[in-house]
Design an enzyme around this catalytic site. Structure first.
Site: not given
Ligand code: SAM
Length: 289
Positions: A93, A162-163
């Site tokens: 985001d 921030d996953s």
């Molecule tokens: N603040 C949020 C929460 O705590 O729920 C997290 C927001 S952020 C949008 C999470 C992001 O992590 C997503 O866009 C997702 O696509 C990404 N993501 C998930 N697994 C991942 C990975 N293995 N490598 C990189 N990004 C990843």
């Protein structure tokens, strides 16, 4: 499961938070699609503004996203004596990038996000967060954070993960092997800070993640932030530092009140930094190992 019923979105997950759910009244469904990695929804809600939902789980809302983004960024960055190179994993985001570049010592921010559609849609519908990608300091790669980490050694001062929650593409980002890779990717004295779930929801899971961190970082700690749209209204951060002597609770860099206002911090102050580590007794006891 249909999570949109009669104008309400309900965050139902038998796997992550059985027997409870948070609901938001929806004004408009702005976008819905299935990307290669996950189901993406962007909603306009009555009381929390725009909301990003991945696989049925609220990632952030316009009303309260700043609490999470400011703390997951500033706790590690302000705990590092010279946080020049920052890596963000996830964070599609743009909110964490927006915060990380506020610190005057941060020269470059690298970011690896697995799902390019989250980035594109955030730019279109959530510009108040995606503005983080506009800075020339931010270098974005679309790819898997776990795989990315394997190819980077001693490069970063701060790594912020921030996953999304530990289901789907984010599972690997909570594993012990990921903490080992992050340790290797840090420069001496480096620090990591990862989304660390919520101890009201699953104390055992938080404990396991902290243990995974402690296997590779002797200086490990847990901090928390109040974020009403997350389950049980709060979320934690798992923090690990290569410098065993550094006191993570005391920021090395303190912003003045003027700077706090100019940089538009709405949650983070040095006092909030210190207070974020004060845990309820049952959690503090569970994390003693
Ligand atoms: N603040 C949020 C929460 O705590 O729920 C997290 C927001 S952020 C949008 C999470 C992001 O992590 C997503 O866009 C997702 O696509 C990404 N993501 C998930 N697994 C991942 C990975 N293995 N490598 C990189 N990004 C990843």
């Amino acid at each position: 499961m249909n999570t949109l019923v009669k104008g309400w979105f309900s965050e139902i997950s038998d796997e992550l938070w059985p027997g409870q759910c948070f609901s938001l009244k929806v004004k408009e469904i702005l976008h819905e699609e299935k990307s290669e990695f996950q189901d993406i929804k962007i909603l306009d809600t009555e009381t929390y503004g725009k909301a990003l939902i991945l696989d049925g789980v609220i990632q952030c809302t316009e009303r309260d996203e700043f609490g999470y983004q400011e703390l997951i960024s500033m706790i590690p960055i302000c705990s590092h004596p010279n946080p020049e190179r920052v890596l963000i994993v996830g964070g599609g985001d743009g909110g964490v990038a927006r915060e990380a570049i506020k610190h005057p010592a941060v020269k470059e921010v690298y970011q690896v996000e697995i799902d390019g559609r989250v980035v594109d849609l955030s730019k279109k519908y959530l510009p108040f967060m995606a503005c983080g990608f506009d800075s020339p300091k931010v270098h974005l790669t679309i790819g898997d954070g776990f795989e990315f980490m394997k190819n980077h050694k001693e490069e970063f001062d701060v790594i912020i993960t921030d996953s999304s929650d530990p289901i789907g593409p984010a599972v690997s980002l909570f594993q012990e092997s990921y903490f080992e890779l992050m340790k290797k990717a840090l420069r001496p004295g480096g620090i990591i800070c990862s989304q660390g779930s919520n101890f009201w929801i699953d104390l055992e899971h938080v404990k396991e993640t902290l243990k995974a961190c402690a296997c590779h970082f002797k200086n490990t700690s847990y901090a928390m932030a109040m974020v009403p749209s997350y389950p049980c209204g709060s979320i934690g951060f798992v923090i690990g530092c290569l410098d065993e002597k550094r006191d993570l609770k005391t920021p090395l860099h303190c912003f003045t009140t003027d700077q706090i206002d100019k940089l538009n911090f709405k949650y983070y102050t040095s006092d909030v930094h210190k207070g974020a580590f004060a845990l309820p007794r049952f959690a503090a006891k569970a994390f003693e190992f």
